[in-house]
Design an enzyme around this catalytic site. Structure first.
Site, PDB file in Angstrom:
ATOM      1  N   ARG A 250      -0.264  -8.868  13.191  1.00 53.63           N
ATOM      2  CA  ARG A 250      -0.884  -7.827  12.342  1.00 53.63           C
ATOM      3  C   ARG A 250      -1.708  -8.469  11.226  1.00 53.63           C
ATOM      4  O   ARG A 250      -2.771  -7.974  10.867  1.00 53.63           O
ATOM      5  CB  ARG A 250       0.209  -6.927  11.746  1.00 53.63           C
ATOM      6  CG  ARG A 250       0.809  -5.980  12.796  1.00 53.63           C
ATOM      7  CD  ARG A 250       2.142  -5.427  12.363  1.00 53.63           C
ATOM      8  NE  ARG A 250       2.062  -4.554  11.221  1.00 53.63           N
ATOM      9  CZ  ARG A 250       3.087  -4.248  10.434  1.00 53.63           C
ATOM     10  NH1 ARG A 250       4.283  -4.761  10.673  1.00 53.63           N
ATOM     11  NH2 ARG A 250       2.931  -3.444   9.426  1.00 53.63           N
TER      12      ARG A 250
ATOM     13  N   LYS B 238       0.826  -1.215   0.000  1.00 50.30           N
ATOM     14  CA  LYS B 238       0.000   0.000   0.000  1.00 50.30           C
ATOM     15  C   LYS B 238       0.861   1.267   0.000  1.00 50.30           C
ATOM     16  O   LYS B 238       0.584   2.199  -0.749  1.00 50.30           O
ATOM     17  CB  LYS B 238      -0.934   0.029   1.225  1.00 50.30           C
ATOM     18  CG  LYS B 238      -1.890  -1.154   1.299  1.00 50.30           C
ATOM     19  CD  LYS B 238      -2.875  -1.006   2.437  1.00 50.30           C
ATOM     20  CE  LYS B 238      -2.271  -1.029   3.831  1.00 50.30           C
ATOM     21  NZ  LYS B 238      -1.667  -2.319   4.226  1.00 50.30           N
TER      22      LYS B 238
ATOM     23  N   ARG C  17      11.713  -5.502   4.650  1.00 52.79           N
ATOM     24  CA  ARG C  17      11.583  -4.071   4.968  1.00 52.79           C
ATOM     25  C   ARG C  17      12.152  -3.789   6.356  1.00 52.79           C
ATOM     26  O   ARG C  17      12.795  -2.766   6.582  1.00 52.79           O
ATOM     27  CB  ARG C  17      10.098  -3.681   4.921  1.00 52.79           C
ATOM     28  CG  ARG C  17       9.844  -2.224   5.259  1.00 52.79           C
ATOM     29  CD  ARG C  17       8.392  -1.848   5.089  1.00 52.79           C
ATOM     30  NE  ARG C  17       7.555  -2.339   6.184  1.00 52.79           N
ATOM     31  CZ  ARG C  17       6.234  -2.251   6.212  1.00 52.79           C
ATOM     32  NH1 ARG C  17       5.587  -1.724   5.197  1.00 52.79           N
ATOM     33  NH2 ARG C  17       5.537  -2.705   7.235  1.00 52.79           N
TER      34      ARG C  17
ATOM     35  N   ARG D 273      11.230  -0.098  12.186  1.00 54.89           N
ATOM     36  CA  ARG D 273       9.904  -0.231  12.817  1.00 54.89           C
ATOM     37  C   ARG D 273       9.888  -1.454  13.726  1.00 54.89           C
ATOM     38  O   ARG D 273      10.126  -2.576  13.270  1.00 54.89           O
ATOM     39  CB  ARG D 273       8.821  -0.379  11.737  1.00 54.89           C
ATOM     40  CG  ARG D 273       8.449   0.932  11.091  1.00 54.89           C
ATOM     41  CD  ARG D 273       7.413   0.758  10.004  1.00 54.89           C
ATOM     42  NE  ARG D 273       6.197   0.072  10.435  1.00 54.89           N
ATOM     43  CZ  ARG D 273       5.085   0.008   9.717  1.00 54.89           C
ATOM     44  NH1 ARG D 273       5.031   0.608   8.533  1.00 54.89           N
ATOM     45  NH2 ARG D 273       4.033  -0.637  10.153  1.00 54.89           N
TER      46      ARG D 273
ATOM     47  N   ARG E 197      -9.909   0.893   8.882  1.00 53.43           N
ATOM     48  CA  ARG E 197      -9.450  -0.460   9.229  1.00 53.43           C
ATOM     49  C   ARG E 197     -10.490  -1.220  10.031  1.00 53.43           C
ATOM     50  O   ARG E 197     -10.263  -2.380  10.373  1.00 53.43           O
ATOM     51  CB  ARG E 197      -8.177  -0.346  10.072  1.00 53.43           C
ATOM     52  CG  ARG E 197      -6.894  -0.743   9.340  1.00 53.43           C
ATOM     53  CD  ARG E 197      -5.773  -0.537  10.327  1.00 53.43           C
ATOM     54  NE  ARG E 197      -4.558  -1.214  10.018  1.00 53.43           N
ATOM     55  CZ  ARG E 197      -3.472  -0.632   9.516  1.00 53.43           C
ATOM     56  NH1 ARG E 197      -3.503   0.617   9.155  1.00 53.43           N
ATOM     57  NH2 ARG E 197      -2.363  -1.328   9.354  1.00 53.43           N
TER      58      ARG E 197
END
Ligand code: AMP
Length: 191
Positions: free
Chosen positions: A145, A14, A128, A134, A89
């Site tokens: 998640r 996204k 990533r 993160r 969400r």
């Protein structure tokens, strides 16, 4: 004006595809994840509260996210349109967004859902995580998640389907190929 919801599980691309869409269509990127990370960096009360949820892969409570969205939506008056990334969400957020946009004479034109298999999502986010810094790009949190996505977020697909605004796009393959599929979808559906 075009307003899009770019939807999909974590790691579906996204953020990457939003950047390309913004460049092509001149839209404003509205990522609740980015706004929350800014709140954390700024050590605000919201940031401190949100961090506890984000670090373990849970959703930040609707009332906090909704208050934050109200504060941020009007910062972009005069925009050619929005790409909502990571928002809505939950069903409550989807209903809230429809209401807020209607009040502003706006509407969502399309929800584009990026479809990517679970193993590929995990591989992408772990990669990533090598550079993102993160804390939630770590395997156990990634799995949480994805589970939260299926339980709490995927049900809003029905909300957009009922309004004939839902389209699923194959999110596998190279960035440019996926981008072309998304642009073709936008032009077929909105033009
Ligand atoms: P993202 O950058 O979109 O992957 O979001 C990272 C984390 O921020 C999520 O795992 C949630 O904890 C939180 N978050 C982002 N957007 C929302 C939202 N719309 N509602 C609730 N929590 C959110």
């Amino acid at each position: 004006m075009i307003n899009l919801v770019l939807f999909g599980p974590p790691g579906s691309g996204k953020g990457t595809q939003s950047e390309k869409l913004i460049e092509k269509y001149g839209l404003t990127h509205f990522s609740t994840g980015d706004i929350l990370r800014d709140e954390i960096s700024g050590k605000t009360d919201l940031g401190m509260k949100a961090r506890a949820y984000m670090d373990c892969g849970e959703l930040v409570p609707d009332k906090d996210v909704i208050a934050m969205v109200i504060k941020n939506l009007d910062k972009h008056q005069g925009s050619k349109g929005f790409i909502f990334d990571g928002f809505p969400r939950t069903k409550a957020q989807a209903r809230f967004l429809r209401h807020e946009l209607t009040d502003r004479d706006m509407r969502i034109n399309l929800m584009i859902a990026l479809n990517v298999e679970r193993e590929e999502l995990i591989t992408r986010i772990l990669k990533r995580g090598e550079n993102s810094g993160r804390p939630d790009d770590e395997r156990s949190v990634i799995e949480k998640r994805i589970e939260v996505y299926h339980k709490q977020s995927a049900p809003i697909i029905e909300f957009y389907k009922m309004m004939h605004k839902f389209i699923s796009v194959d999110g596998k393959g190279g960035i440019e190929d996926i981008f072309k599929r998304i642009c073709d979808t936008i032009e077929r559906s909105i033009a």
